[in-house]
Each structure stands twice: as structure tokens, then as C-alpha cells.
Design an enzyme around this catalytic site. Structure first.
Site, PDB file in Angstrom:
ATOM      1  N   ASP A   1       0.842  -1.203   0.000  1.00  0.00           N
ATOM      2  CA  ASP A   1       0.000   0.000   0.000  1.00  0.00           C
ATOM      3  C   ASP A   1       0.879   1.255   0.000  1.00  0.00           C
ATOM      4  O   ASP A   1       0.383   2.374  -0.072  1.00  0.00           O
ATOM      5  CB  ASP A   1      -0.998  -0.006   1.165  1.00  0.00           C
ATOM      6  CG  ASP A   1      -0.335   0.060   2.531  1.00  0.00           C
ATOM      7  OD1 ASP A   1       0.906  -0.100   2.619  1.00  0.00           O
ATOM      8  OD2 ASP A   1      -1.059   0.261   3.526  1.00  0.00           O
ATOM      9  N   SER A   2       2.211   1.060   0.008  1.00  0.00           N
ATOM     10  CA  SER A   2       3.140   2.169  -0.275  1.00  0.00           C
ATOM     11  C   SER A   2       2.834   2.748  -1.652  1.00  0.00           C
ATOM     12  O   SER A   2       3.261   3.862  -1.971  1.00  0.00           O
ATOM     13  CB  SER A   2       4.596   1.687  -0.209  1.00  0.00           C
ATOM     14  OG  SER A   2       4.762   0.490  -0.956  1.00  0.00           O
TER      15      SER A   2
ATOM     16  N   ASP B   1      -1.352  -6.243  -0.493  1.00  0.00           N
ATOM     17  CA  ASP B   1      -1.320  -5.584   0.820  1.00  0.00           C
ATOM     18  C   ASP B   1      -2.698  -5.001   1.132  1.00  0.00           C
ATOM     19  O   ASP B   1      -3.214  -4.173   0.360  1.00  0.00           O
ATOM     20  CB  ASP B   1      -0.284  -4.445   0.737  1.00  0.00           C
ATOM     21  CG  ASP B   1       0.294  -4.087   2.077  1.00  0.00           C
ATOM     22  OD1 ASP B   1      -0.012  -4.768   3.069  1.00  0.00           O
ATOM     23  OD2 ASP B   1       1.089  -3.113   2.118  1.00  0.00           O
TER      24      ASP B   1
ATOM     25  N   LYS C   1      -1.181  -9.501   2.807  1.00  0.00           N
ATOM     26  CA  LYS C   1      -0.437  -9.033   3.988  1.00  0.00           C
ATOM     27  C   LYS C   1      -1.315  -8.036   4.722  1.00  0.00           C
ATOM     28  O   LYS C   1      -2.062  -7.284   4.086  1.00  0.00           O
ATOM     29  CB  LYS C   1       0.876  -8.361   3.558  1.00  0.00           C
ATOM     30  CG  LYS C   1       1.637  -7.713   4.715  1.00  0.00           C
ATOM     31  CD  LYS C   1       3.015  -7.223   4.319  1.00  0.00           C
ATOM     32  CE  LYS C   1       3.052  -5.816   3.809  1.00  0.00           C
ATOM     33  NZ  LYS C   1       2.510  -4.791   4.717  1.00  0.00           N
TER      34      LYS C   1
ATOM     35  N   GLU D   1      -1.294  -5.394   8.512  1.00  0.00           N
ATOM     36  CA  GLU D   1      -0.491  -4.831   9.598  1.00  0.00           C
ATOM     37  C   GLU D   1      -1.160  -5.096  10.948  1.00  0.00           C
ATOM     38  O   GLU D   1      -2.380  -4.966  11.066  1.00  0.00           O
ATOM     39  CB  GLU D   1      -0.333  -3.318   9.397  1.00  0.00           C
ATOM     40  CG  GLU D   1       0.440  -2.964   8.144  1.00  0.00           C
ATOM     41  CD  GLU D   1       0.603  -1.459   7.946  1.00  0.00           C
ATOM     42  OE1 GLU D   1       0.257  -0.681   8.863  1.00  0.00           O
ATOM     43  OE2 GLU D   1       1.089  -1.075   6.865  1.00  0.00           O
TER      44      GLU D   1
ATOM     45  N   GLU E   1       9.305  -4.306  10.397  1.00  0.00           N
ATOM     46  CA  GLU E   1       9.696  -3.004   9.827  1.00  0.00           C
ATOM     47  C   GLU E   1      10.298  -2.103  10.903  1.00  0.00           C
ATOM     48  O   GLU E   1       9.688  -1.852  11.939  1.00  0.00           O
ATOM     49  CB  GLU E   1       8.480  -2.324   9.174  1.00  0.00           C
ATOM     50  CG  GLU E   1       8.854  -0.959   8.584  1.00  0.00           C
ATOM     51  CD  GLU E   1       7.879  -0.396   7.573  1.00  0.00           C
ATOM     52  OE1 GLU E   1       6.939  -1.104   7.160  1.00  0.00           O
ATOM     53  OE2 GLU E   1       8.079   0.765   7.183  1.00  0.00           O
TER      54      GLU E   1
END
Ligand code: KIV
Length: 304
Positions: free
Chosen positions: A47-48, A86, A116, A118, A185
Site C-alpha cells: 500500500d506504499s 497488501d 499481507k 499490519e 519493519e
């Protein structure tokens, strides 16, 4: 050597053999073709995307539809790497059913192999629900950019004994919930290494140090394509931005001086066909007084 599609058991076998795992982000078809050809194990449609491709200030505004569109484009350029989609902010946190449906979209519409998300122990029930629905999940702990505001910014995580202990508990909870790998991270190198050794599943570090089982970097950071800033964890393997700016400057100059397009970039017509066209054009070129152009005048108009 014959390349095979990278599977989760293959990633797990790499961890057991102590062989480092490679992951990189990609967001479009040509990027995917390049990184897949380069031989990475995993491609993450991160999602960057929001920051390095769409120009948002953070990853928070990224939508499911944006992620699915880019995942599908990356899928079209991926043959061998394991493709991870993501999950964007608020696509999985609210409840397990919504999380399963959104995770499923990555597989059904985006062609991803896994997703993925978070979050640590608090997210473990959601991870378990998605895994129980038959979808492989990669966890992501430490600096979780979707909650950067809650964390007080983009800061190193796990720097105190208690924060490191929490990271370990988060990692173990994700593993217990069925995650097949975990991104660490911006975590201190020794903490990352310690956690990696406690887990049966691989860790993939970004600013997590060399003791992680694998590494991931953002495509634009690694290539120096997005040069507003380069995070400390990044290593630039190329410096594309000035190369692009210089190439486009040369193009602009060539257009201004009419050195582009040259003959080799242009298309031709037979002399006879062109002559016939010019003669026919005489009847098309009409003066304001309604008279047709004189012989030779049409040509003059064309070359004006
Ligand atoms: O969105 C992303 O690119 C990521 C990586 C930094 C792991 O989550």
C-alpha cells in the site's frame, strides 16, 4: 536453472536451510516483468502505492479498488514470484467477515497468492479467520505505517526491553494464528534476529537488520525513482530519477530544434501517390471567394 513458481512451502524450506528470502514491491505490469525476471522470491503490491505512485501523504487514503487494480496489473507481469497483495487501511480491522471478503478480492480479482496485513496480537483473531477461510496471510509488525499517527510518527519500534517483548509476543501470536511469514519493519537488528530465531515461519525485514530471514525494499526507493527522500533502511542500487529527467530534457530540446522526429522515426508515401494526392487536394483547397486553388497553390498551402 529451471525456475519454478515460488510457493509457501518453498519459502519455509529456505528458512530451514538458512537461505535468505528476497521480496520487493511492484505496482504495475512493466515493473512486475522486471522484478520477476530479476528472480525475486516474492513481489509485494504494497500500500506504499499510495505514497510512491499515487502521491498521497501517507498510506491511509489507499482504497481496496486502487489496490486490486494495481495487483491485477502486477499479476499480469508475474510468472514465478509469489504475489502478495497488501490490505489497505480499514479493509480488515473492523470485523472478520469484511476482512475475509476483502482478502478474497485480492485472490479472485487481483490474482494474488496471499495477502499481507499490519498488526500484532490484537489482529491475530482476524488473521486466523482469513487463514481459516483458505487465504494465506503475511503479518507485518514493528513500524506499521497505517498506524503511524498512533505510533507518534515513522519511528523505530522495539527499542526498550518491554517494547521488544511486545514485538516477540505479537510475532508469536501471528504465527499461532496461521501467518506464513511476518514483515519486521524498522526494528533494532538484534531484536529482529532474536525474534526470527524464535519463529518457525520466516521474517522479512525492512529496516530490521541482516538477522531477518529475508529482506524487502520498495521498488522506487531501491531504484532512486522517487527521490524526495531515501529512508535510512534503504540502499539505492540505481539513480533513475535524474536519468529520466535528463532523457525527457533531451527529447524536449530535440522537438524544439526539429531534430526529432528524424527520418528513421517517420513514415513515407510513394512519390506517385503523393503527387496524385496533391492534385486532388487542389479541388479541396477553396479560397474565401469560393474559387479553387490554382495549380501549385495547393502544394504551397500544404507546405505553407
Ligand atoms: O507497503 C509496503 O510497501 C510495505 C513494505 C514496506 C513492507 O508494507
Amino acid at each position: 536453472m529451471d525456475r519454478k513458481k515460488v510457493t509457501i512451502p518453498a519459502l519455509s524450506a529456505k528458512k530451514q536451510r538458512g537461505e535468505p528470502i528476497t521480496m520487493i514491491t511492484a505496482y504495475d505490469y512493466p515493473g512486475a516483468l522486471a522484478v520477476d525476471e530479476a528472480g525475486v522470491d516474492l513481489i509485494l503490491v504494497g500500500d506504499s502505492l499510495g505514497m510512491v505512485v499515487l502521491g498521497y501523504d501517507s498510506t491511509v487514503p489507499v482504497t481496496m479498488d486502487e489496490m486490486i487494480n494495481h495487483t491485477a496489473a502486477v499479476k499480469r507481469g508475474t510468472r514465478f514470484a509469489h504475489l502478495v497483495g497488501d490490505m489497505p487501511f480499514l479493509s480488515y480491522q473492523a470485523d472478520a467477515k469484511e476482512a475475509i471478503r476483502n482478502a478474497g478480492r485480492f485472490l479472485k480479482e487481483g490474482g494474488a497468492d496471499s495477502i499481507k496485513l499490519e498488526g500484532g496480537a490484537a489482529l491475530a483473531p482476524i488473521v486466523k479467520a482469513i487463514v481459516d477461510a483458505g487465504i494465506a496471510v503475511m503479518g507485518h509488525i514493528g513500524l506499521t505505517p497505517q498506524s503511524a499517527s498512533k505510533l507518534g510518527g515513522y519511528r523505530v519500534q522495539g527499542k526498550t526491553a518491554s517494547a521488544a517483548q511486545q514485538l516477540l509476543e505479537d510475532a508469536l501470536a501471528l504465527q499461532e494464528a496461521g501467518a506464513y511469514a511476518i514483515v519486521l519493519e524498522t526494528t533494532p537488528d538484534r531484536v529482529s534476529e532474536f525474534i526470527s530465531k524464535q519463529l518457525a515461519i520466516p521474517t522479512i525485514g525492512i529496516g530490521g537488520g541482516v538477522g531477518c530471514d529475508g529482506q524487502v525494499l520498495v521498488f522506487h526507493d531501491l531504484l532512486g525513482y522517487f527521490d524526495r527522500f531515501s529512508p535510512k533502511h534503504n540502499k539505492r542500487y540505481a539513480n533513475l530519477k535524474p536519468i529520466i529527467v535528463d532523457a525527457v530534457k533531451q527529447y524536449v530540446a530535440d522537438v524544439h530544434t526539429r531534430t526529432f522526429p528524424a527520418a528513421e522515426n517517420s513514415f513515407t508515401i510513394d512519390d506517385a501517390q503523393f503527387e496524385a494526392f496533391v492534385q486532388a487536394a487542389r479541388s479541396t483547397v477553396v479560397h474565401s471567394d469560393g474559387q479553387h486553388a490554382e495549380e501549385g497553390e495547393a502544394l504551397g498551402k500544404i507546405y505553407g
